[in-house]
Design an enzyme around this catalytic site. Sequence first.
Site, PDB file in Angstrom:
ATOM      1  N   TYR A 238       0.876  -1.178   0.000  1.00  0.00           N
ATOM      2  CA  TYR A 238       0.000   0.000   0.000  1.00  0.00           C
ATOM      3  C   TYR A 238       0.911   1.225   0.000  1.00  0.00           C
ATOM      4  O   TYR A 238       1.735   1.384   0.901  1.00  0.00           O
ATOM      5  CB  TYR A 238      -0.866   0.028   1.253  1.00  0.00           C
ATOM      6  CG  TYR A 238      -1.982  -0.985   1.287  1.00  0.00           C
ATOM      7  CD1 TYR A 238      -1.736  -2.331   1.584  1.00  0.00           C
ATOM      8  CD2 TYR A 238      -3.299  -0.613   1.020  1.00  0.00           C
ATOM      9  CE1 TYR A 238      -2.762  -3.264   1.617  1.00  0.00           C
ATOM     10  CE2 TYR A 238      -4.341  -1.543   1.051  1.00  0.00           C
ATOM     11  CZ  TYR A 238      -4.057  -2.855   1.351  1.00  0.00           C
ATOM     12  OH  TYR A 238      -5.086  -3.778   1.381  1.00  0.00           O
TER      13      TYR A 238
ATOM     14  N   LYS B  29     -12.421  -4.883   3.078  1.00  0.00           N
ATOM     15  CA  LYS B  29     -13.477  -5.305   4.010  1.00  0.00           C
ATOM     16  C   LYS B  29     -14.775  -5.747   3.345  1.00  0.00           C
ATOM     17  O   LYS B  29     -15.569  -6.467   3.939  1.00  0.00           O
ATOM     18  CB  LYS B  29     -13.810  -4.149   4.955  1.00  0.00           C
ATOM     19  CG  LYS B  29     -12.718  -3.774   5.935  1.00  0.00           C
ATOM     20  CD  LYS B  29     -12.448  -4.859   6.953  1.00  0.00           C
ATOM     21  CE  LYS B  29     -11.005  -5.319   6.843  1.00  0.00           C
ATOM     22  NZ  LYS B  29     -10.679  -6.528   7.534  1.00  0.00           N
TER      23      LYS B  29
ATOM     24  N   TYR C 210      -7.344  -5.170   9.926  1.00  0.00           N
ATOM     25  CA  TYR C 210      -7.114  -5.693   8.579  1.00  0.00           C
ATOM     26  C   TYR C 210      -7.370  -7.206   8.532  1.00  0.00           C
ATOM     27  O   TYR C 210      -8.006  -7.706   7.601  1.00  0.00           O
ATOM     28  CB  TYR C 210      -5.675  -5.405   8.133  1.00  0.00           C
ATOM     29  CG  TYR C 210      -5.436  -5.608   6.642  1.00  0.00           C
ATOM     30  CD1 TYR C 210      -5.096  -6.862   6.133  1.00  0.00           C
ATOM     31  CD2 TYR C 210      -5.580  -4.554   5.750  1.00  0.00           C
ATOM     32  CE1 TYR C 210      -4.902  -7.056   4.776  1.00  0.00           C
ATOM     33  CE2 TYR C 210      -5.374  -4.734   4.382  1.00  0.00           C
ATOM     34  CZ  TYR C 210      -5.041  -5.991   3.905  1.00  0.00           C
ATOM     35  OH  TYR C 210      -4.860  -6.189   2.543  1.00  0.00           O
TER      36      TYR C 210
HETATM   37  P1  FAS Z   1     -22.702  -8.672  -4.733  1.00  0.00           P
HETATM   38  O1  FAS Z   1     -22.919  -7.320  -5.359  1.00  0.00           O
HETATM   39  O2  FAS Z   1     -21.405  -9.370  -4.935  1.00  0.00           O
HETATM   40  O3  FAS Z   1     -23.826  -9.694  -5.244  1.00  0.00           O
HETATM   41  C1  FAS Z   1     -25.163  -9.269  -5.419  1.00  0.00           C
HETATM   42  C2  FAS Z   1     -25.795 -10.191  -6.450  1.00  0.00           C
HETATM   43  O4  FAS Z   1     -27.183  -9.878  -6.546  1.00  0.00           O
HETATM   44  C3  FAS Z   1     -25.192  -9.987  -7.839  1.00  0.00           C
HETATM   45  O5  FAS Z   1     -24.796 -11.224  -8.392  1.00  0.00           O
HETATM   46  C4  FAS Z   1     -26.326  -9.353  -8.641  1.00  0.00           C
HETATM   47  O6  FAS Z   1     -26.314  -9.770  -9.999  1.00  0.00           O
HETATM   48  C5  FAS Z   1     -27.554  -9.892  -7.910  1.00  0.00           C
HETATM   49  N1  FAS Z   1     -28.743  -9.057  -8.054  1.00  0.00           N
HETATM   50  C6  FAS Z   1     -28.802  -7.704  -7.987  1.00  0.00           C
HETATM   51  N2  FAS Z   1     -30.084  -7.296  -8.189  1.00  0.00           N
HETATM   52  C7  FAS Z   1     -30.837  -8.421  -8.377  1.00  0.00           C
HETATM   53  C8  FAS Z   1     -32.215  -8.679  -8.628  1.00  0.00           C
HETATM   54  N3  FAS Z   1     -33.077  -7.669  -8.752  1.00  0.00           N
HETATM   55  N4  FAS Z   1     -32.634  -9.961  -8.772  1.00  0.00           N
HETATM   56  C9  FAS Z   1     -31.764 -10.990  -8.658  1.00  0.00           C
HETATM   57  N5  FAS Z   1     -30.443 -10.826  -8.428  1.00  0.00           N
HETATM   58  C10 FAS Z   1     -29.986  -9.552  -8.285  1.00  0.00           C
HETATM   59  N6  FAS Z   1     -14.325  -5.617  -1.798  1.00  0.00           N
HETATM   60  C11 FAS Z   1     -13.095  -5.861  -1.290  1.00  0.00           C
HETATM   61  O7  FAS Z   1     -13.009  -6.306  -0.146  1.00  0.00           O
HETATM   62  N7  FAS Z   1     -11.960  -5.616  -2.037  1.00  0.00           N
HETATM   63  C12 FAS Z   1     -12.028  -5.143  -3.332  1.00  0.00           C
HETATM   64  O8  FAS Z   1     -11.015  -4.931  -3.977  1.00  0.00           O
HETATM   65  C13 FAS Z   1     -13.295  -4.904  -3.908  1.00  0.00           C
HETATM   66  N8  FAS Z   1     -13.407  -4.472  -5.221  1.00  0.00           N
HETATM   67  C14 FAS Z   1     -14.660  -4.227  -5.734  1.00  0.00           C
HETATM   68  C15 FAS Z   1     -14.831  -3.795  -7.084  1.00  0.00           C
HETATM   69  C16 FAS Z   1     -16.117  -3.516  -7.596  1.00  0.00           C
HETATM   70  C17 FAS Z   1     -16.269  -3.042  -9.051  1.00  0.00           C
HETATM   71  C18 FAS Z   1     -17.256  -3.675  -6.778  1.00  0.00           C
HETATM   72  C19 FAS Z   1     -18.638  -3.336  -7.304  1.00  0.00           C
HETATM   73  C20 FAS Z   1     -17.104  -4.125  -5.465  1.00  0.00           C
HETATM   74  C21 FAS Z   1     -15.807  -4.409  -4.941  1.00  0.00           C
HETATM   75  N9  FAS Z   1     -15.627  -4.894  -3.626  1.00  0.00           N
HETATM   76  C22 FAS Z   1     -14.417  -5.142  -3.086  1.00  0.00           C
HETATM   77  C23 FAS Z   1     -16.751  -5.165  -2.796  1.00  0.00           C
HETATM   78  C24 FAS Z   1     -17.348  -6.486  -3.213  1.00  0.00           C
HETATM   79  O9  FAS Z   1     -16.370  -7.477  -3.141  1.00  0.00           O
HETATM   80  C25 FAS Z   1     -18.545  -6.724  -2.351  1.00  0.00           C
HETATM   81  O10 FAS Z   1     -18.294  -6.386  -0.998  1.00  0.00           O
HETATM   82  C26 FAS Z   1     -19.060  -8.142  -2.417  1.00  0.00           C
HETATM   83  O11 FAS Z   1     -19.279  -8.458  -3.765  1.00  0.00           O
HETATM   84  C27 FAS Z   1     -20.349  -8.196  -1.593  1.00  0.00           C
HETATM   85  O12 FAS Z   1     -21.001  -9.374  -1.875  1.00  0.00           O
HETATM   86  P2  FAS Z   1     -22.608  -9.417  -1.938  1.00  0.00           P
HETATM   87  O13 FAS Z   1     -23.152  -8.713  -0.768  1.00  0.00           O
HETATM   88  O14 FAS Z   1     -22.948 -10.836  -2.185  1.00  0.00           O
HETATM   89  O15 FAS Z   1     -23.009  -8.492  -3.185  1.00  0.00           O
HETATM   90  C1  PHB Z   2      -7.402  -7.050  -4.319  1.00  0.00           C
HETATM   91  O1  PHB Z   2      -6.490  -7.902  -4.388  1.00  0.00           O
HETATM   92  O2  PHB Z   2      -8.324  -6.953  -5.188  1.00  0.00           O
HETATM   93  C2  PHB Z   2      -7.410  -6.077  -3.167  1.00  0.00           C
HETATM   94  C3  PHB Z   2      -6.553  -6.284  -2.103  1.00  0.00           C
HETATM   95  C4  PHB Z   2      -6.556  -5.391  -1.034  1.00  0.00           C
HETATM   96  C5  PHB Z   2      -7.421  -4.302  -1.063  1.00  0.00           C
HETATM   97  C6  PHB Z   2      -8.291  -4.106  -2.143  1.00  0.00           C
HETATM   98  C7  PHB Z   2      -8.280  -4.987  -3.202  1.00  0.00           C
HETATM   99  O3  PHB Z   2      -7.413  -3.418  -0.024  1.00  0.00           O
END
Ligand code: FAS
Ligand code: PHB
Length: 421
Positions: free
Chosen positions: A222, A320, A408
């Site tokens: 980081y 997280k 973390y």
């Molecule tokens: P999700 O969003 O994963 O899953 C929700 C599901 O519901 C999806 O499959 C969607 O298609 C479905 N859905 C939505 N509306 C619906 C409907 N009307 N009918 C039926 N299904 C429907 N977290 C980290 O810790 N580190 C990261 O680096 C990180 N990068 C990310 C990058 C992006 C672009 C995004 C958007 C999130 C990122 N996150 C990251 C956070 C991410 O990992 C979420 O915390 C995690 O996916 C949460 O999981 P769910 O709560 O299951 O939600």
């Molecule tokens: C990742 O590997 O996608 C990643 C790891 C640590 C973070 C965010 C994303 O804080």
Amino acid sequence: MPIPAPIPVPVPVHTTVGIIGAGPAGLLLARLLHDAGIDCVVLESRDRAYIEQRQRAGILEQSTVDVLRSAGAGERMDREGLPHDGIELRYDRRSHRIDFPSLTGGRRVMVYAQTEMVKDLVAQQLADGAPLFFDAEVAGIEGVHDVNDTATATGAPTIHFHHRDRGPATLTCDYIVGCDGFHGVARNAVPAGLRRTYERTYPYSWLGVLAQAPPAYDELIYAHSSRGFALASMRSPTVSRLYLQVPGGTDPAEWPDARIWDELDARLATDADPGWKLERGPVVAKSVLPMRSWVVEPMRYGRLLLAGDAAHIVPPTGAKGLNLAVADVVVLARALVQRHVTGSTELLDAYSETCLRRVWRAEHFSYAMTELLHTDPAHSAFETKLQLSQLDRIAHSRHAAAELAENYTGLPIAPPSPYAS
Ligand code: FAS
Ligand code: PHB
């Protein structure tokens, strides 16, 4: 011999727990309920290929690792995942390693992509789990206001959805769980007058990069730099996952490969290893991720429960998001099992408060890590000096380093759960 088309699973008309969304929250909840003998149905709007390739998180907390193992979904994670005992902070051209086990009594993290965790849970569910319907978009839900436990035919919570091949359908449930993420519909069933929303947006985004390039580092780096934040993560010994702070609204097309690598090298430079450079390789995916903190309370309304991104979002700086989703469903599964076995709704009644206590802790940690490491255009030299002072404090104080390490690697999921430490 052509492979026979799979026999379509009939869509049930009623289930005990209707789960909206097959992301980490929905899939893990379905697994935990199935293992406890509670029937459920998962409705997912996208197709299998889409949810399994969606690039997202990469770091699993100790508790997440524990619950995947206890749910029988940890075998490939243990084979292919990368256990990590620390991270490196780079700032002011200096470098400092945070050692997790010595600061937390043995906790560590696992590098294992969310895409792989989702694949493992989907495969397990299709093999011997609850019905999982892809291409089934939920249009809305009703009947959740009934807080009595004896659902009447007219009072049962109902999910209205549209299946790509079968058309419109409904599913009545004893409980509905919105695991449908930030853009989902479930939380709209909570009356607007009862919903409390808290939000902060950040004046920058992340450019996320996936590259066929071996990580030139053993642990995540980081970096705070005057040019902006950078994060060097990984997916495997041959695939790097890298992030650059960019202005909000950045178009990924503005960042050709050479510019990405040059900027990462500039931001990650350190006098601790002069001339250190990343291994370069073809960028195979890049996207811009907006940064926001967001919480909606309460996480329960009658017989509707919310879990994961459907209820809260954190900036990914603290890794997280995925882990919070896991913690929510571990707490929820325990509550639904208590209800199923004893009839008591004691844990269900405490669900929202129990989860939100941990959610707000993770919200603060993610906010603090984001503010500590990013260069804010509105910052003056004063704020930059504060950031460098805090980073120096972490590098020289065991207490300050332990505070970062404990958050973390993840605080234990409370109350104690049969699924995770
Ligand atoms: P999700 O969003 O994963 O899953 C929700 C599901 O519901 C999806 O499959 C969607 O298609 C479905 N859905 C939505 N509306 C619906 C409907 N009307 N009918 C039926 N299904 C429907 N977290 C980290 O810790 N580190 C990261 O680096 C990180 N990068 C990310 C990058 C992006 C672009 C995004 C958007 C999130 C990122 N996150 C990251 C956070 C991410 O990992 C979420 O915390 C995690 O996916 C949460 O999981 P769910 O709560 O299951 O939600
Ligand atoms: C990742 O590997 O996608 C990643 C790891 C640590 C973070 C965010 C994303 O804080």
